[in-house]
Design an enzyme around this catalytic site. Structure first.
Site, PDB file in Angstrom:
ATOM      1  N   ASN A 162      -3.898  -6.698   8.837  1.00  9.53           N
ATOM      2  CA  ASN A 162      -4.050  -7.019   7.410  1.00  9.53           C
ATOM      3  C   ASN A 162      -5.224  -6.339   6.710  1.00  9.53           C
ATOM      4  O   ASN A 162      -5.186  -6.134   5.510  1.00  9.53           O
ATOM      5  CB  ASN A 162      -4.087  -8.539   7.197  1.00  9.53           C
ATOM      6  N   PRO A 186      -5.884  -0.236  17.555  1.00  4.45           N
ATOM      7  CA  PRO A 186      -5.528  -0.690  16.210  1.00  4.45           C
ATOM      8  C   PRO A 186      -4.193  -1.429  16.226  1.00  4.45           C
ATOM      9  O   PRO A 186      -3.440  -1.368  17.201  1.00  4.45           O
ATOM     10  CB  PRO A 186      -5.371   0.603  15.412  1.00  4.45           C
ATOM     11  N   GLU A 257     -12.203 -13.531  16.247  1.00  5.47           N
ATOM     12  CA  GLU A 257     -11.986 -13.943  14.851  1.00  5.47           C
ATOM     13  C   GLU A 257     -10.496 -14.234  14.703  1.00  5.47           C
ATOM     14  O   GLU A 257      -9.671 -13.320  14.749  1.00  5.47           O
ATOM     15  CB  GLU A 257     -12.413 -12.824  13.900  1.00  5.47           C
ATOM     16  N   CYS A 291      -6.664 -14.087   6.611  1.00  4.43           N
ATOM     17  CA  CYS A 291      -7.142 -15.225   7.408  1.00  4.43           C
ATOM     18  C   CYS A 291      -7.806 -16.278   6.535  1.00  4.43           C
ATOM     19  O   CYS A 291      -7.868 -17.447   6.903  1.00  4.43           O
ATOM     20  CB  CYS A 291      -8.116 -14.741   8.472  1.00  4.43           C
TER      21      CYS A 291
HETATM   22  P1  NAD Z   1      -1.856 -10.533  16.348  1.00 11.04           P
HETATM   23  O1  NAD Z   1      -2.611 -11.529  17.140  1.00 11.04           O
HETATM   24  O2  NAD Z   1      -0.387 -10.528  16.442  1.00 11.04           O
HETATM   25  O3  NAD Z   1      -2.322  -9.037  16.738  1.00 11.04           O
HETATM   26  C1  NAD Z   1      -3.668  -8.613  16.630  1.00 11.04           C
HETATM   27  C2  NAD Z   1      -3.896  -7.450  17.580  1.00 11.04           C
HETATM   28  O4  NAD Z   1      -3.779  -7.916  18.923  1.00 11.04           O
HETATM   29  C3  NAD Z   1      -2.893  -6.321  17.441  1.00 11.04           C
HETATM   30  O5  NAD Z   1      -3.551  -5.086  17.583  1.00 11.04           O
HETATM   31  C4  NAD Z   1      -1.927  -6.586  18.607  1.00 11.04           C
HETATM   32  O6  NAD Z   1      -1.236  -5.435  19.041  1.00 11.04           O
HETATM   33  C5  NAD Z   1      -2.889  -7.086  19.655  1.00 11.04           C
HETATM   34  N1  NAD Z   1      -2.294  -7.919  20.716  1.00 11.04           N
HETATM   35  C6  NAD Z   1      -1.140  -8.648  20.677  1.00 11.04           C
HETATM   36  N2  NAD Z   1      -0.962  -9.321  21.850  1.00 11.04           N
HETATM   37  C7  NAD Z   1      -2.028  -9.007  22.630  1.00 11.04           C
HETATM   38  C8  NAD Z   1      -2.440  -9.405  23.943  1.00 11.04           C
HETATM   39  N3  NAD Z   1      -1.698 -10.239  24.691  1.00 11.04           N
HETATM   40  N4  NAD Z   1      -3.604  -8.909  24.433  1.00 11.04           N
HETATM   41  C9  NAD Z   1      -4.371  -8.088  23.682  1.00 11.04           C
HETATM   42  N5  NAD Z   1      -4.031  -7.667  22.437  1.00 11.04           N
HETATM   43  C10 NAD Z   1      -2.877  -8.132  21.909  1.00 11.04           C
HETATM   44  O7  NAD Z   1      -2.342 -10.702  14.833  1.00 11.04           O
HETATM   45  P2  NAD Z   1      -1.810  -9.954  13.518  1.00 11.04           P
HETATM   46  O8  NAD Z   1      -0.438 -10.449  13.184  1.00 11.04           O
HETATM   47  O9  NAD Z   1      -2.025  -8.484  13.630  1.00 11.04           O
HETATM   48  O10 NAD Z   1      -2.852 -10.494  12.453  1.00 11.04           O
HETATM   49  C11 NAD Z   1      -2.710 -11.704  11.770  1.00 11.04           C
HETATM   50  C12 NAD Z   1      -3.573 -12.789  12.363  1.00 11.04           C
HETATM   51  O11 NAD Z   1      -4.943 -12.356  12.427  1.00 11.04           O
HETATM   52  C13 NAD Z   1      -3.590 -14.054  11.515  1.00 11.04           C
HETATM   53  O12 NAD Z   1      -3.536 -15.175  12.346  1.00 11.04           O
HETATM   54  C14 NAD Z   1      -4.930 -13.976  10.799  1.00 11.04           C
HETATM   55  O13 NAD Z   1      -5.432 -15.226  10.363  1.00 11.04           O
HETATM   56  C15 NAD Z   1      -5.788 -13.350  11.852  1.00 11.04           C
HETATM   57  N6  NAD Z   1      -6.961 -12.707  11.253  1.00 11.04           N
HETATM   58  C16 NAD Z   1      -8.166 -13.320  11.435  1.00 11.04           C
HETATM   59  C17 NAD Z   1      -9.288 -12.777  10.827  1.00 11.04           C
HETATM   60  C18 NAD Z   1     -10.643 -13.412  10.984  1.00 11.04           C
HETATM   61  O14 NAD Z   1     -11.639 -12.771  10.660  1.00 11.04           O
HETATM   62  N7  NAD Z   1     -10.739 -14.645  11.448  1.00 11.04           N
HETATM   63  C19 NAD Z   1      -9.176 -11.612  10.050  1.00 11.04           C
HETATM   64  C20 NAD Z   1      -7.918 -11.029   9.917  1.00 11.04           C
HETATM   65  C21 NAD Z   1      -6.811 -11.579  10.519  1.00 11.04           C
END
Ligand code: NAD
Length: 495
Positions: A162, A186, A257, A291
């Site tokens: 995002n 990424p 995060e 988030c």
């Molecule tokens: P996601 O957890 O699906 O993926 C995030 C990253 O993790 C991606 O690069 C993905 O390929 C990788 N990933 C997926 N499974 C993995 C595993 N088993 N081991 C290691 N890496 C893995 O999240 P998303 O859909 O990309 O992002 C949305 C989420 O992120 C929402 O829940 C949002 O609230 C959260 N977010 C939090 C913050 C914060 O600062 N707290 C900021 C932005 C987004």
């Protein structure tokens, strides 16, 4: 096979290892445009063997990078900042094409946040001070205790879709400037804009191997977490993925995060017009895929009717459509998984009695701006992060009830509270466990120099500026004894 570059020199190979883009050995994946549904690029994907090579490159680069003077590291970060500003426009356009953030918001992401993070990291490292303090253990003035910081070694950074260049710029700049080397994974939905950013590191003269990139899905992130030479972890993403990473992080330093539950509380004495504008941003900025989105609007019954009427009227004015157009305020969702969850939450709320009003198209990845009234705490939409353009409104009869509902989810990233009364602001602000409580400000506000992070299931640790450097350096105490006289109380025969 993915080529080194397309005609416009866009990097689409699987990995940046030791300063060179290389093909991966796990095939390719498609990066699509959520607005058109068409494939934008075919990007190479890394296998665990490619991950090994990237980690080996970071490990080999670590000793020299750690020994590089702070001013030199800072100079390179400033060069990346300058180059980034020069090349920001095509990166912003790619963000819009890949993840459907509006072009106005994508420009803000790169010009306002991503590029300056490299400059901020350069400033921050030069102010990252240690401590010296006297011994309190012995009757002596001969001891000197000096606290220093040292980098961990190879760090992995795994980032979400995002804010593809913002979140990663904050992380990579601060992790690297502290003397660590990095392997970055990424988001697979934003692979190309991230690769374009990585090209800048090479162009700016960052030594080879200091920041490496591995493209691919979660399995690539998982292989990085499993790697024994990865000494510390930065992860931003969903709570579900964060839990898996936390379980494997074990004793390694980690900053997580995770998801938010965005309670947006409007008390009886609030400035309703201001709260409506705050909620518009909280619910619909980047189609709610933030988030810090306002996930639940918790409104006091005294101002409920006025708020709902004005909020619905404003929602109808939203300009929804092609995110590449300058005047568009909201585009489609980024991907099928997000759309599926939004539909599930809204259908569940409807089935349990919520009343729904929608504005905008529902086709492909487009989901309308959705206002739900009559929302109750047994609905999924009130319990879990939805991450979509929805405004579930819950009516309450007191500040205490608002706090009780706000605290039900177990998440605790950011909350927003609207009141004109200082004592209410203070009391409610303290009663919420969230890492940040914004008072009379939308939930989507955060400051680049203030600590940011979640409580409970929203994460572990705090990021931004010095808080980032604290996590990604080890505190090391050096104790000197200068010699000379010591008073020995035992020899003196008494305490
Ligand atoms: P996601 O957890 O699906 O993926 C995030 C990253 O993790 C991606 O690069 C993905 O390929 C990788 N990933 C997926 N499974 C993995 C595993 N088993 N081991 C290691 N890496 C893995 O999240 P998303 O859909 O990309 O992002 C949305 C989420 O992120 C929402 O829940 C949002 O609230 C959260 N977010 C939090 C913050 C914060 O600062 N707290 C900021 C932005 C987004």
């Amino acid at each position: 096979m993915p080529k080194n570059s397309t005609a416009d020199t866009t990097p689409t190979q699987a990995a940046l290892i030791d300063g060179k883009w290389t093909d991966g050995s796990a095939g390719t994946f498609d990066v699509c445009n959520p607005h058109t549904g068409k494939v934008l690029h075919e990007v190479g994907s890394c296998s665990s063997a490619d991950v090994d090579k990237a980690v080996a490159s970071a490990k080999a680069a670590f000793p020299a990078w750690k020994a590089t003077p702070f001013v030199e590291r800072a100079k390179i970060m400033r060069r990346i900042h300058t180059l980034f500003l020069e090349k920001a426009e095509p990166i912003a356009q790619m963000i819009t094409a890949e993840i459907a953030k509006t072009i106005t918001d994508a420009r803000e992401e790169v010009f306002e946040y991503s590029a300056p993070s490299w400059g901020k990291a350069a400033e921050e490292i030069l102010r990252h001070r240690g401590l010296s303090f006297p011994s309190t253990q012995e009757q002596t003035t001969n001891k000197r205790l000096v606290l220093t910081h040292r980098p961990h070694g190879v760090v992995t950074a795994i980032t979400p879709y995002n804010f593809p260049t913002d979140i990663s710029s904050i992380a990579l700049a601060h992790i690297a400037v502290a003397g660590n080397t990095v392997v970055w994974k990424p988001s697979e939905y934003a692979a190309v804009s991230c690769a374009m950013m990585a090209d800048l590191f090479v162009e700016a003269g960052l030594p080879n191997g200091v920041i490496n990139v591995c493209q691919g899905d979660g399995s690539v992130g998982s292989a990085l977490i499993d790697h024994e030479d990865v000494k510390a972890i930065f992860f931003t993403g969903s709570t579900a993925t964060g839990r898996k990473i936390a379980a494997k992080a074990a004793l390694r330093p980690h900053l997580l995060e995770l998801g938010g539950d965005g309670p947006f509380i409007i008390l009886a004495d609030a400035d309703v017009d201001a709260a409506v504008e705050g909620a518009m941003n909280g619910c619909f900025y980047y189609s709610g895929q933030v988030c810090t989105s306002a996930e639940r609007l918790i409104v006091h019954e005294d101002v409920y009717d006025e708020f709902v009427e004005k909020f619905k009227a404003r929602t109808k004015q939203l300009k929804i459509g092609d995110p590449a157009k300058d005047d568009t305020e909201m585009g489609p969702l980024c991907n099928e998984a997000t759309l599926k969850r939004v539909v599930e939450h809204v259908e569940d709320a409807k089935a349990k009695g919520a009343i729904i009003e929608q504005t905008g198209p529902e086709e492909g990845l487009y989901y309308p701006a959705t206002v739900l009234t009559g929302v109750t705490t047994d609905m999924l939409i009130a319990q879990e992060e939805t991450f979509g353009p929805v405004a579930p409104i819950i009516k309450v009869s007191s500040a205490d009830e608002a706090v009780e509902i706000a605290n039900m989810s177990g998440l605790g990233l950011i909350a927003s509270l609207w009141t004109r009364d200082l004592a209410s602001a203070w009391r409610v602000g303290e009663a919420l466990p969230h890492g940040t409580v914004n008072i009379n400000e939308t939930s989507n506000y955060w400051d680049q120099l203030a600590p940011f992070g979640g409580a409970g299931n929203s994460g572990v640790g705090r990021e931004l500026s010095q808080w980032f450097l604290e996590t990604f350096t080890e505190r090391k105490l050096l104790v000197f004894d200068l010699g000379g006289e010591h008073t020995d109380r035992r020899a003196e025969g008494g305490w």
